[in-house]
Every structure is written in structure tokens, then in C-alpha cells.
Design a protein around this motif. Sequence first.
Motif, mmCIF file in Angstrom:
data_model
loop_
_atom_site.group_PDB
_atom_site.id
_atom_site.type_symbol
_atom_site.label_atom_id
_atom_site.label_comp_id
_atom_site.label_asym_id
_atom_site.label_seq_id
_atom_site.Cartn_x
_atom_site.Cartn_y
_atom_site.Cartn_z
ATOM 1 N N UNK A 22 74.441 54.651 56.484
ATOM 2 C CA UNK A 22 73.854 55.840 55.882
ATOM 3 C C UNK A 22 74.931 56.743 55.289
ATOM 4 N N UNK A 23 76.039 56.903 55.995
ATOM 5 C CA UNK A 23 77.137 57.726 55.473
ATOM 6 C C UNK A 23 77.718 57.123 54.201
ATOM 7 N N UNK A 24 77.899 55.811 54.183
ATOM 8 C CA UNK A 24 78.406 55.142 52.985
ATOM 9 C C UNK A 24 77.421 55.269 51.825
ATOM 10 N N UNK A 25 76.146 55.158 52.114
ATOM 11 C CA UNK A 25 75.130 55.297 51.086
ATOM 12 C C UNK A 25 75.136 56.716 50.500
ATOM 13 N N UNK A 26 75.295 57.715 51.358
ATOM 14 C CA UNK A 26 75.345 59.096 50.877
ATOM 15 C C UNK A 26 76.531 59.315 49.944
ATOM 16 N N UNK A 27 77.668 58.762 50.307
ATOM 17 C CA UNK A 27 78.852 58.883 49.459
ATOM 18 C C UNK A 27 78.638 58.156 48.135
ATOM 19 N N UNK A 28 78.034 56.995 48.198
ATOM 20 C CA UNK A 28 77.766 56.220 46.991
ATOM 21 C C UNK A 28 76.821 56.963 46.050
ATOM 22 N N UNK A 29 75.800 57.581 46.594
ATOM 23 C CA UNK A 29 74.859 58.348 45.777
ATOM 24 C C UNK A 29 75.572 59.528 45.117
ATOM 25 N N UNK A 31 78.761 59.769 44.389
ATOM 26 C CA UNK A 31 79.665 59.251 43.370
ATOM 27 C C UNK A 31 78.902 58.813 42.129
ATOM 28 N N UNK A 32 77.712 58.247 42.299
ATOM 29 C CA UNK A 32 76.914 57.846 41.144
ATOM 30 C C UNK A 32 76.468 59.063 40.352
ATOM 31 N N UNK A 33 76.082 60.127 41.045
ATOM 32 C CA UNK A 33 75.705 61.364 40.347
ATOM 33 C C UNK A 33 76.889 61.919 39.559
ATOM 34 N N UNK A 34 78.061 61.917 40.173
ATOM 35 C CA UNK A 34 79.261 62.395 39.493
ATOM 36 C C UNK A 34 79.571 61.524 38.283
ATOM 37 N N UNK A 35 79.461 60.220 38.440
ATOM 38 C CA UNK A 35 79.724 59.299 37.338
ATOM 39 C C UNK A 35 78.743 59.528 36.188
ATOM 40 N N UNK A 36 77.479 59.727 36.506
ATOM 41 C CA UNK A 36 76.483 59.999 35.468
ATOM 42 C C UNK A 36 76.816 61.284 34.721
ATOM 43 N N UNK A 37 77.196 62.316 35.465
ATOM 44 C CA UNK A 37 77.550 63.593 34.845
ATOM 45 C C UNK A 37 78.781 63.450 33.957
ATOM 46 N N UNK A 38 79.773 62.718 34.422
ATOM 47 C CA UNK A 38 80.988 62.508 33.634
ATOM 48 C C UNK A 38 80.710 61.698 32.370
ATOM 49 N N UNK A 39 79.816 60.721 32.455
ATOM 50 C CA UNK A 39 79.458 59.937 31.271
ATOM 51 C C UNK A 39 78.753 60.801 30.235
ATOM 52 N N UNK A 40 77.896 61.714 30.686
ATOM 53 C CA UNK A 40 77.239 62.626 29.757
ATOM 54 C C UNK A 40 78.251 63.553 29.087
ATOM 55 N N UNK A 41 79.206 64.047 29.864
ATOM 56 C CA UNK A 41 80.235 64.917 29.306
ATOM 57 C C UNK A 41 81.106 64.161 28.303
ATOM 58 N N UNK A 42 81.434 62.941 28.617
ATOM 59 C CA UNK A 42 82.258 62.136 27.716
ATOM 60 C C UNK A 42 81.511 61.858 26.417
#
Length: 67
Positions: A22-29, A31-42
Motif C-alpha cells: 500500500x505504501x509503494x502504491x501510494x508513492x507510485x500514484x 509520482x504518476x500525478x507529478x509526471x502527468x503535471x510535468x508533461x502538461x507543463x512541458x
Amino acid sequence: MSLELRINDLESRLAFQDDTIQALNDVLVDQQRLLDRLQLQLAALARRQDEQQNQFGSEDNQPPPHY
């Protein structure tokens, strides 16, 4: 080792594994949100750069006024 002790040990390990998963899944989620936000900014930055190059690019093709 008795069967009851083995079962208790397995249940304990399973509980720790569930918490870790569960902790790993929370971190993964996160990181995916951050990656999505960074892709939009790029993508926004790339569009902005293209717009600026098009704006200034058309002026570069014209000869200077003193010609």
C-alpha cells in the motif's frame, strides 16, 4: 515449530507485506500525478516556444530596413 506459530508468523508477514504494498502504491500514484503535471507543463512550454519562434521567425526572413 507448531502449526499455530507458523500460521501466526505467516499472518504477520502478510500484514507487513500488505502495508508495504500500500505504501509503494501510494508513492507510485503520487509520482504518476507529478509526471502527468510535468508533461502538461512541458507541452505548454513547447507550444509557447513554437509560438515565439513563429512570431520572431517571420521577421528574420525579411531584409533589414537599410537594404
